[in-house]
Design an enzyme around this catalytic site. Structure first.
Site, PDB file in Angstrom:
ATOM      1  N   HIS A  83     -28.097 -14.408  25.466  1.00  0.00           N
ATOM      2  CA  HIS A  83     -27.158 -14.144  26.549  1.00  0.00           C
ATOM      3  C   HIS A  83     -26.466 -15.405  27.067  1.00  0.00           C
ATOM      4  O   HIS A  83     -25.682 -15.327  28.008  1.00  0.00           O
ATOM      5  CB  HIS A  83     -27.874 -13.427  27.700  1.00  0.00           C
ATOM      6  CG  HIS A  83     -28.125 -11.972  27.427  1.00  0.00           C
ATOM      7  ND1 HIS A  83     -28.842 -11.536  26.337  1.00  0.00           N
ATOM      8  CD2 HIS A  83     -27.725 -10.841  28.077  1.00  0.00           C
ATOM      9  CE1 HIS A  83     -28.894 -10.212  26.332  1.00  0.00           C
ATOM     10  NE2 HIS A  83     -28.223  -9.769  27.377  1.00  0.00           N
ATOM     11  N   GLU A  93     -17.584  -3.033  24.861  1.00  0.00           N
ATOM     12  CA  GLU A  93     -16.757  -4.226  25.054  1.00  0.00           C
ATOM     13  C   GLU A  93     -15.516  -4.207  24.170  1.00  0.00           C
ATOM     14  O   GLU A  93     -14.404  -4.540  24.609  1.00  0.00           O
ATOM     15  CB  GLU A  93     -17.568  -5.486  24.764  1.00  0.00           C
ATOM     16  CG  GLU A  93     -18.774  -5.707  25.663  1.00  0.00           C
ATOM     17  CD  GLU A  93     -20.007  -4.928  25.230  1.00  0.00           C
ATOM     18  OE1 GLU A  93     -19.993  -4.332  24.133  1.00  0.00           O
ATOM     19  OE2 GLU A  93     -20.993  -4.913  25.984  1.00  0.00           O
ATOM     20  N   HIS A 117       0.825  -1.194   0.000  1.00  0.00           N
ATOM     21  CA  HIS A 117       0.000   0.000   0.000  1.00  0.00           C
ATOM     22  C   HIS A 117       0.866   1.254   0.000  1.00  0.00           C
ATOM     23  O   HIS A 117       1.185   1.787   1.063  1.00  0.00           O
ATOM     24  CB  HIS A 117      -0.920   0.000   1.226  1.00  0.00           C
ATOM     25  CG  HIS A 117      -1.808  -1.204   1.322  1.00  0.00           C
ATOM     26  ND1 HIS A 117      -1.343  -2.440   1.713  1.00  0.00           N
ATOM     27  CD2 HIS A 117      -3.130  -1.366   1.083  1.00  0.00           C
ATOM     28  CE1 HIS A 117      -2.347  -3.315   1.702  1.00  0.00           C
ATOM     29  NE2 HIS A 117      -3.440  -2.695   1.322  1.00  0.00           N
ATOM     30  N   HIS A 159      -3.904   3.010  -3.433  1.00  0.00           N
ATOM     31  CA  HIS A 159      -4.213   2.540  -2.079  1.00  0.00           C
ATOM     32  C   HIS A 159      -3.548   1.206  -1.789  1.00  0.00           C
ATOM     33  O   HIS A 159      -2.811   1.076  -0.815  1.00  0.00           O
ATOM     34  CB  HIS A 159      -5.716   2.415  -1.838  1.00  0.00           C
ATOM     35  CG  HIS A 159      -6.027   1.651  -0.573  1.00  0.00           C
ATOM     36  ND1 HIS A 159      -6.019   2.254   0.655  1.00  0.00           N
ATOM     37  CD2 HIS A 159      -6.274   0.333  -0.346  1.00  0.00           C
ATOM     38  CE1 HIS A 159      -6.263   1.339   1.593  1.00  0.00           C
ATOM     39  NE2 HIS A 159      -6.422   0.172   1.003  1.00  0.00           N
TER      40      HIS A 159
END
Lengths: 652, 652
Positions: free
Chosen positions: B464, B402, B27, B258
């Protein structure tokens, strides 16, 4: 006496606090806090027909803050859905009740999606809103003209996926999406200012949203905010300032009612405070009648819609589309063209040509990529860009939003009328794994196009090389993981993925070119999950089991062994799930126990004990490395010479 | 003639385009676009000493846009780090070169963290900036007084984790964190406006950030923006308007450079355009000298710092802290207290009391939770809140973030001086899995406290309840997954996690109470991964292998079998990784092949073939359900009676 909105809202509060108390488990705070918003929404705005929960042109309502599931059960019961009954609500959170701890789309009509994993409900709603606009563009205002409504909490807004979802919604100008933010300033650990200092309204505005604020306990103000949102052509966030547990004199506005029953004493106090003298689970007839009346407008709208559908040229197509019926007639001519002109190409490229055939035949397929279109090969001549200037397009530029893409695809599939597929690198399945799991749990037909599926990625190195991803996806229940070995299998797996109405699929595809190995297309062998691709010529001593890009290597190993007089089968196993579903006799015939069984897969070997027993598991149990592909395959021992040597050593 | 900044920047451009061309992979666009910013940063602001890459008080530099790895290798080479050499750069992206496709912290000094998975670099930098302020509060300005700098691209800003990371940084007021946004308006698929319409500056401001904008090719403007950022006490985003591939006359500003080499012709054209007549990989001596001089200020600062350290009362403690030395003396007294007063408690509670002892003894432990403090039991009396008013605290309220938490913990561990641990529900490991993987790849000492580790969650239901999570975490290389069965094992596993300097740990902990099973604390048996907890009394026919909450069930099964005269061992296996590392003889002794081996774990059974062969795998291969815990264990067949019946049927 006329029933007041306050009485209607209190019916939700009572059901929520009583059900949670009876279960001795649950979250009363959110439904109590948002009961007033629910009352305004259901009685004045939401388009729904309780007698026809699957009506295609209903508004979609998503309870993104799924822990407040009594919000859903209370409103469904009160408005007159067949399920839940009051008995179901009394059995809230008990095994077998449709009133599960979190709302589950597969248990109860009117629950548009499974929520609880925070942030995903809102992100799925974005997909539903895309689906609505796309189908509107396809079938017109007469058949498709509805809104998507969301109730979200602080958790939904704090999760990273929120950024991806609202960025996509703002970019796509989804003005029919309205999100109620339960702005109660409380999370589980306490006040929101423990962990956040964000100006949420400003952030939403920065993402192209219209933002309103209202007093979530003032019925007129709620109504005003909704009207203002309807009048704006951007997606809207309505910040509803509420007290969590509203009505509970000693607990409202604190973290106490978030995830615990109020307790018997506080429930008595709450009954007094909200003037609700009725026994638990008893809704006075006049209040219930007032609630039941809220569905009348929707029922009438449904009746008008049904007439329009009956009169529509689109009727048959629309009905089939919404039913998700697919025709796999595209497959056989495509396979025949491959047999006529075999191609040694990457399976990601094989996927592109399969998709070219499939998208031409099936207008329901709607693709996209998380900014890797030129790598995933997910775009075909049939899929123009879907953007806010043209919702009829069939290709979403999802941006660098893997999780948002996956959740949006779930929403599209749940909405119906669309079979979504989307691409990223397999390694980034880790970024959207929580949404893939929800695809599986919700039984949505979503196809994940996961290219660059091994160290075959090459120079990009270990951060981009899947090792444990394929096996870890196989662990998810009700998810079909496909790793085809050539052009033929890739097309077969695509057909299976598209046909699987209740199971999502992952297609793990190679970056590197692979030989076309299959010559027989009389049967979709991938449907068996695993099958004998090549039979031993000499007496069979070895069965090689390969997947994807390693099948060709397994064939080379077999050829080397045969030259030494050692018979070796090669089994291609594109799908564990489908193989496991075959008869014991078939499995024993394909993987005979009296041979040395050898798995060959450029990923973790943990788990392959299932098929090879004490045999050999050839793979990679460390992270990858950066280098050209051939150097890597050699470095990690995945060449025919090195595998043959291991087999000879094992045979002794 | 004086070397100009332009010449210095062009040295980066030349190395980037030539290395990518030589590798035929990589890149070039980002390092060429950000070369001017790099030049200003390294020559005027960054505090670094190339001769001492591990100097504790160095500024931390994170290349969040890791695909532009030649930015890192070029600056490290030019400023005079021992590695990479110019030969290493010539071997960019070749197997064995420290110049890997993406920067890997374990391959090369000066690369502070492994980047490439987008968004995580910036999020790790947030953790580094927290670590700096915390250690500053602990050790003072004399020893800890540095900044954290980041280069991020559009991908890093579009990923969901960006929202979590910058929200945390804004809330914590991390004014020493400065992020350069490579605002080149190009992603892989094309212009950013294909997929986003966001006002990024407004979003950052809404999150409590200071925002500057500059012309990323104007050295003076870059310098001005940095000075303005240094003067602000909020974290800063500097939007650097750049052209990707700057210098390439035909490709700059497009998506072409890129992720692909410029090509031989375009490299010739670029050399002409930027007045760089030198051969590939050759840096003229005067330009190299100018670059080498940039490290002098840092070397002097380092020398002054070394004197301050030598004179400091904190010298010994600081050095040990930064070296990550730990003392496990807290363990034995804690175990003795448990033996003296056995406790039948949830392992999440056992974790709390172990942490209470550990955090009291080890000031390096810094905890937190993603808004589940009262459920994860991660807070102890020794861990006060860390916030912008008091960085000396040892507990971060991470909020409902999280992924951001996990990445921040990686950053803290990489910074050094901190052993981070953080809590969430095990199910939400799926939300942060990509960061857990980076913990493992980067070999960071991070402890994940994952409670509510099975259907033992109960009423919250399938969204859960972890099913496949434990097994899927076991698949990640260099990650120790612990599932202790009682108070003793929990403490043992905590000691192992804290001692494991180069391996992250997951502690999977129960919601429900469990009996204290262990009576012998003479040895850390959890260190063996699996061991015989109970020996058969009758002739051994069965070996039960349990983990966590199912060990007690296995003991009950063994008791039932023994009553029928069938001898049964019970093996507790808190860690597969540690068991697999034992000798073959030990493993064969613990799991003798002439018995019926039975695994008992309330999760997916796939994978247990490894230890039970053709034996029985008792577990759950579907999603869970909502209901009280006892009903669920019975429903899924995880009771002693039901397991015993299966074993009897198998024995025949």
């Amino acid at each position: 006496m006329t029933v007041t909105e306050q009485q209607m809202a209190n019916a939700i509060r009572a059901l929520a606090m009583d059900a949670v108390q009876a279960a001795n488990s649950g979250h009363p705070g959110m439904p109590m806090g948002m009961a007033d918003v629910a009352t305004v929404l259901y009685s004045k705005f939401l388009k729904f027909d309780p007698k026809a929960p699957h009506w295609a042109d209903r508004d979609r309502f998503v309870l993104s803050a799924g822990h407040g599931s009594m919000f859903a059960y209370a409103t469904l019961y009160l408005t007159g859905y067949a399920s839940p009954t009051i008995e179901d609500i009394k059995n809230f959170r008990q095994l077998g009740s449709p009133c599960a701890g979190h709302p589950e789309n597969f248990l109860i009509d009117g629950v548009e999606c499974t929520t609880g994993p925070l942030g995903q409900g809102l992100a799925m709603a974005v997909g539903m809103a895309v689906a609505e606009r796309h189908l509107n563009a396809r079938f017109g205002d007469d058949l498709v003209d509805h809104r998507t409504w969301v109730v979200a909490g602080d958790g939904c807004l704090m999760e990273g996926i929120n950024h991806e979802a609202i960025g996509l919604a703002g970019h796509l100008g989804l003005g029919r999406l309205i999100v109620f933010w339960d702005d109660n300033r409380i999370t589980i650990d306490g006040a929101t200012d423990l962990s956040t200092s964000e100006d949420i309204a400003a952030r939403y505005r920065a993402s192209g949203w219209h933002v309103e604020a209202c007093d979530g306990h003032d019925f007129n103000d709620i109504e005003r905010a909704i009207h203002a949102s309807l009048a704006d052509n951007r997606p809207s966030l309505i910040a509803c300032r509420t007290l969590i547990g509203k009505g509970s004199p000693n607990k409202e506005g604190t973290k106490a009612p978030h995830g615990s029953p109020l307790g018997a004493d506080e429930i008595i106090a709450t009954r007094a405070a909200i003037h609700w003298p009725y026994p638990a689970f008893e809704i006075p007839a006049d209040i219930l009648d007032a609630w039941r009346a809220t569905g009348q407008a929707g029922a009438e709208a449904h009746a008008h819609w049904a007439k329009r559908l009956a009169a529509s040229n689109h009727a048959e197509t629309f009905t089939k589309t919404m039913a998700g019926e697919v025709d796999s007639a595209w497959l056989q001519p495509h396979l025949e063209s491959l047999i006529a002109a075999p191609q040694n190409i990457a399976t990601r490229k094989a996927s592109e040509i399969a998709l070219t055939a499939a998208t031409a035949a099936l207008p329901d397929l709607l693709g996209g990529s998380a900014d890797l279109t030129g790598s995933n090969f997910t775009r075909t001549v049939s899929t123009n860009t879907l953007d806010k200037n043209d919702y009829s397009g069939r290709y979403v530029n999802y941006g660098i939003r893997e999780f948002g893409m996956a959740a949006a695809m779930n929403g599209m599939a749940l909405h119906g009328g669309i079979i979504p597929y989307g691409g990223t690198f397999l390694i980034f399945s880790d970024y959207c794994r929580a949404a893939i799991r929800l695809s599986a749990l919700q039984e949505t037909r979503v196809a994940y196009v996961m290219t660059h599926d091994s160290i075959g990625v090459g120079e990009d190195g270990p951060t981009h090389q899947p090792i444990e991803q394929i096996m870890s996806l196989r662990l998810i229940p009700n998810l079909d993981v496909y790793r085809p070995c050539d052009t033929i299998e890739t097309a077969e797996c695509w057909a299976l993925a598209i046909e699987s109405a209740h199971t999502p699929s992952v297609l793990a595809l190679s970056r590197q070119n692979l030989p076309q190995l299959r010559t027989d297309i009389s049967e979709n062998m991938s449907a068996k999950g695993g099958y004998r691709l090549r039979s031993a010529k000499a007496e069979r001593k070895v069965v090689l089991i390969g997947t994807g890009s390693e099948v060709a290597i397994a064939v080379s190993v077999a050829e080397q062994l045969e030259e030494m007089g050692i018979g070796a089968d090669v089994v291609s196993m594109p799908s564990w799930e489908r193989f496991d579903a075959q008869s014991p006799a078939y499995k024993a015939e394909v993987l005979p126990s009296d041979t040395l069984r050898v798995s060959v897969e450029a990923g973790t070997t943990m788990g392959w004990e299932r098929y090879v027993g004490d045999g050999l598991r050839i793979g990679i149990d460390s992270f990858g490395a950066s280098g050209p592909i051939d150097a890597l395959y050699d470095h990690f021992g995945l060449t025919a010479d090195k595998i043959t040597a291991q087999i000879l050593a094992k045979l002794g």
